[in-house]
Design a protein around this motif. Structure first.
Motif, PDB file in Angstrom:
ATOM      1  N   ASN A  18       0.818  -1.216   0.000  1.00  0.00           N
ATOM      2  CA  ASN A  18       0.000   0.000   0.000  1.00  0.00           C
ATOM      3  C   ASN A  18       0.850   1.262   0.000  1.00  0.00           C
ATOM      4  N   ASN A  19       2.120   1.131  -0.371  1.00  0.00           N
ATOM      5  CA  ASN A  19       3.002   2.290  -0.356  1.00  0.00           C
ATOM      6  C   ASN A  19       2.578   3.300  -1.411  1.00  0.00           C
ATOM      7  N   SER A  20       2.581   4.562  -1.031  1.00  0.00           N
ATOM      8  CA  SER A  20       2.238   5.621  -1.978  1.00  0.00           C
ATOM      9  C   SER A  20       3.461   6.468  -2.334  1.00  0.00           C
ATOM     10  N   ARG A  21       4.598   6.182  -1.685  1.00  0.00           N
ATOM     11  CA  ARG A  21       5.815   6.959  -1.952  1.00  0.00           C
ATOM     12  C   ARG A  21       7.005   6.021  -2.113  1.00  0.00           C
ATOM     13  N   ILE A  22       7.984   6.513  -2.822  1.00  0.00           N
ATOM     14  CA  ILE A  22       9.232   5.777  -2.945  1.00  0.00           C
ATOM     15  C   ILE A  22       9.980   5.886  -1.618  1.00  0.00           C
ATOM     16  N   GLN A  23      10.388   4.763  -1.085  1.00  0.00           N
ATOM     17  CA  GLN A  23      11.056   4.753   0.227  1.00  0.00           C
ATOM     18  C   GLN A  23      12.429   5.405   0.129  1.00  0.00           C
ATOM     19  N   ARG A  24      12.740   6.225   1.156  1.00  0.00           N
ATOM     20  CA  ARG A  24      14.053   6.861   1.258  1.00  0.00           C
ATOM     21  C   ARG A  24      14.819   6.240   2.420  1.00  0.00           C
ATOM     22  N   LEU A  25      16.062   5.893   2.167  1.00  0.00           N
ATOM     23  CA  LEU A  25      16.914   5.308   3.195  1.00  0.00           C
ATOM     24  C   LEU A  25      17.915   6.343   3.680  1.00  0.00           C
ATOM     25  N   ASP A  26      18.158   6.362   4.974  1.00  0.00           N
ATOM     26  CA  ASP A  26      19.090   7.332   5.550  1.00  0.00           C
ATOM     27  C   ASP A  26      20.540   6.872   5.493  1.00  0.00           C
ATOM     28  N   ALA A  27      20.739   5.644   5.067  1.00  0.00           N
ATOM     29  CA  ALA A  27      22.100   5.124   4.928  1.00  0.00           C
ATOM     30  C   ALA A  27      22.093   4.053   3.857  1.00  0.00           C
ATOM     31  N   ALA A  28      23.249   3.804   3.290  1.00  0.00           N
ATOM     32  CA  ALA A  28      23.355   2.747   2.293  1.00  0.00           C
ATOM     33  C   ALA A  28      22.989   1.406   2.915  1.00  0.00           C
ATOM     34  N   PRO A  29      22.200   0.576   2.236  1.00  0.00           N
ATOM     35  CA  PRO A  29      21.833  -0.721   2.802  1.00  0.00           C
ATOM     36  C   PRO A  29      22.991  -1.702   2.726  1.00  0.00           C
ATOM     37  N   THR A  30      22.916  -2.748   3.518  1.00  0.00           N
ATOM     38  CA  THR A  30      23.836  -3.853   3.328  1.00  0.00           C
ATOM     39  C   THR A  30      23.402  -4.612   2.074  1.00  0.00           C
ATOM     40  N   ALA A  31      24.266  -5.479   1.596  1.00  0.00           N
ATOM     41  CA  ALA A  31      23.917  -6.264   0.414  1.00  0.00           C
ATOM     42  C   ALA A  31      22.686  -7.126   0.671  1.00  0.00           C
ATOM     43  N   VAL A  32      22.606  -7.723   1.871  1.00  0.00           N
ATOM     44  CA  VAL A  32      21.465  -8.577   2.208  1.00  0.00           C
ATOM     45  C   VAL A  32      20.178  -7.760   2.254  1.00  0.00           C
ATOM     46  N   GLU A  33      20.224  -6.580   2.897  1.00  0.00           N
ATOM     47  CA  GLU A  33      19.035  -5.724   2.973  1.00  0.00           C
ATOM     48  C   GLU A  33      18.587  -5.291   1.587  1.00  0.00           C
ATOM     49  N   PHE A  34      19.537  -4.906   0.772  1.00  0.00           N
ATOM     50  CA  PHE A  34      19.207  -4.443  -0.574  1.00  0.00           C
ATOM     51  C   PHE A  34      18.559  -5.565  -1.388  1.00  0.00           C
ATOM     52  N   LEU A  35      19.121  -6.764  -1.305  1.00  0.00           N
ATOM     53  CA  LEU A  35      18.586  -7.894  -2.057  1.00  0.00           C
ATOM     54  C   LEU A  35      17.206  -8.292  -1.549  1.00  0.00           C
ATOM     55  N   ARG A  36      17.057  -8.366  -0.234  1.00  0.00           N
ATOM     56  CA  ARG A  36      15.805  -8.850   0.353  1.00  0.00           C
ATOM     57  C   ARG A  36      14.674  -7.841   0.233  1.00  0.00           C
ATOM     58  N   GLU A  37      14.956  -6.572   0.547  1.00  0.00           N
ATOM     59  CA  GLU A  37      13.900  -5.570   0.648  1.00  0.00           C
ATOM     60  C   GLU A  37      13.554  -4.903  -0.679  1.00  0.00           C
ATOM     61  N   PHE A  38      14.489  -4.892  -1.617  1.00  0.00           N
ATOM     62  CA  PHE A  38      14.251  -4.104  -2.824  1.00  0.00           C
ATOM     63  C   PHE A  38      14.407  -4.898  -4.120  1.00  0.00           C
ATOM     64  N   VAL A  39      15.550  -5.543  -4.318  1.00  0.00           N
ATOM     65  CA  VAL A  39      15.747  -6.269  -5.582  1.00  0.00           C
ATOM     66  C   VAL A  39      14.746  -7.409  -5.715  1.00  0.00           C
ATOM     67  N   SER A  40      14.634  -8.252  -4.706  1.00  0.00           N
ATOM     68  CA  SER A  40      13.732  -9.403  -4.775  1.00  0.00           C
ATOM     69  C   SER A  40      12.277  -8.977  -4.899  1.00  0.00           C
ATOM     70  N   GLN A  41      11.943  -7.836  -4.331  1.00  0.00           N
ATOM     71  CA  GLN A  41      10.568  -7.345  -4.402  1.00  0.00           C
ATOM     72  C   GLN A  41      10.352  -6.388  -5.567  1.00  0.00           C
ATOM     73  N   ASN A  42      11.406  -6.133  -6.334  1.00  0.00           N
ATOM     74  CA  ASN A  42      11.299  -5.238  -7.494  1.00  0.00           C
ATOM     75  C   ASN A  42      10.733  -3.878  -7.078  1.00  0.00           C
ATOM     76  N   LYS A  43      11.276  -3.331  -5.987  1.00  0.00           N
ATOM     77  CA  LYS A  43      10.816  -2.053  -5.444  1.00  0.00           C
ATOM     78  C   LYS A  43      11.937  -1.030  -5.497  1.00  0.00           C
ATOM     79  N   PRO A  44      11.659   0.171  -6.001  1.00  0.00           N
ATOM     80  CA  PRO A  44      12.687   1.220  -6.028  1.00  0.00           C
ATOM     81  C   PRO A  44      12.909   1.813  -4.644  1.00  0.00           C
ATOM     82  N   CYS A  45      14.018   2.500  -4.486  1.00  0.00           N
ATOM     83  CA  CYS A  45      14.290   3.250  -3.266  1.00  0.00           C
ATOM     84  C   CYS A  45      15.305   4.337  -3.593  1.00  0.00           C
ATOM     85  N   ILE A  46      15.385   5.318  -2.716  1.00  0.00           N
ATOM     86  CA  ILE A  46      16.388   6.376  -2.826  1.00  0.00           C
ATOM     87  C   ILE A  46      17.253   6.335  -1.583  1.00  0.00           C
TER      88      ILE A  46
END
Length: 373
Positions: A18-46
């Motif tokens: 139900n997200n209405s905005r592109i998620q913004r991260l305050d720090a660079a993610p770890t490789a695991v976080e990036f893969l799990r939360e964004f790449v695998s879910q095909n979700k953009p982030c800034i």
């Protein structure tokens, strides 16, 4: 029709929740976080604070530095009459839309940069220049600048288990604009100076893009006339392209809205601005439209990293959704939304069941992979 629209909505929600905005991260993610939360879910982030300790962030704001460092380099300059390359324009003699590519010219960097700057404070120029070439140009034409920024994004490289296939440099002004399109790459887009303004739509919204085939053309630049003319490709070829212009003029807005109701009457695209020092992760197959605001020098500079996409279940989803044909009353070949192989609601329910089953499989697979990451 309503059943198919509901199916599209459900698949879109599977991707985005139900997200209405592109998620913004305050720090660079770890490789695991990036893969799990964004790449695998095909979700953009800034990534707001991407820890980019790049000399480029300070050096490239000094145009004298770029000119001196690039003094002996030839670069590719894209020329169009309006700043919109790879876009739909009406051909003057055919009185129909065609897909127009820029005129590309090799010039010394200094000369090319001056052409970009020449209309940075003007809106009435006959030619708009844009320094870019989507062929790994940063590691070829701009290789002397290679030490000014990273050759790859470490946490993305670790997560995607490969190095970028291409790294591209972009230097343009406020007139440079990119029409809606998608790329078969995982894209890490880093802004060095100025701002980039994105409109984003997920692959599940492919039906709202009204992708149709248009005759291909290219601009030819006359140095004597200092203007571009449009020429059709010979032999004739046709290019599939998004028909929607999200910013129609006041004069054409009503017509455009009537021609493309699924876009203008549906959910609004995600809007985001990427500032200097920030990175946008743009997943593969996402549709994006790009405009920019320059820095105090009159230019916007960015570097993007293209990583190979995985042709996995997400790609299968996209092809499945693209196979559902829509029709528009403004196109004699396209009239009402329907499934390709059925006129009944039963097939839609079957398709929904397939999507849900595939999603459960993907989630189970991901849960299992997460245990071993």
């Amino acid at each position: 029709m309503k059943e198919v629209e509901k199916l599209w909505e459900e698949v879109r929600e599977l991707s985005l929740g139900n997200n209405s905005r592109i998620q913004r991260l305050d720090a660079a993610p770890t490789a695991v976080e990036f893969l799990r939360e964004f790449v695998s879910q095909n979700k953009p982030c800034i990534i707001n604070k991407a820890n980019l300790h790049w000399p480029a962030l300070s050096l490239w704001t000094q145009l004298s530095y770029l000119s001196k460092t690039m003094s002996s380099s030839l670069v590719s300059l894209h020329l169009t009459p309006n700043g919109r390359a790879d876009s739909l324009v009406k051909h003057p003699s055919l009185d129909q839309l065609c897909f127009a590519s820029a005129h590309v010219q090799q010039l010394p960097f200094d000369q090319a940069l001056q052409l970009v700057l020449s209309n940075s404070n003007s809106t009435d120029s006959k030619v708009v220049a844009y320094l870019q070439q989507q062929n790994d140009c940063f590691r070829s034409e701009y290789s002397v600048l290679g030490s000014d920024c990273d050759q790859h994004i470490p946490w993305a490289t670790e997560a995607l288990e490969c190095y970028p296939e291409a790294v591209n440099l972009w230097i343009g002004n406020h007139l440079s604009e990119t029409s809606f399109h998608k790329d078969h790459y995982e894209n890490l887009y880093a802004v060095v100076s100025g701002q980039k303004h994105f409109l984003l739509l997920p692959p599940t919204d492919v039906h709202r893009m009204y992708i149709r085939h248009y005759p291909a053309a290219h601009y030819s630049y006359s140095q004597d006339m200092l203007e571009c003319t449009l020429e059709l490709e010979t032999p004739a070829i046709h290019v599939p392209w998004c028909s929607v212009n999200p910013y129609p003029s006041p004069e054409t807005r009503e017509t455009e809205m009537a021609k493309f109701p699924l876009f203008f009457n549906g959910p609004k695209p995600f809007e985001c601005t990427v500032n200097a020092g920030e990175i946008l992760y743009l997943p593969s197959m996402w549709f994006h439209h790009v405009r920019q605001s320059p820095d105090e020098n009159g230019v916007t500079v960015a570097v993007n990293y293209w990583y190979d996409m995985q042709f996995d279940i997400k790609y299968a989803y996209f092809n499945f959704l693209q196979s559902i044909h829509y029709k528009s009353p403004h196109d004699p070949t396209l009239s009402e939304i329907e499934c390709e192989d059925s006129g009944s609601d039963a097939s839609v329910h079957n398709l929904r069941d397939e999507v849900r089953a595939d999603t459960l499989t993907l989630n189970a697979k991901q849960d299992n992979e997460d245990k071993w990451v």
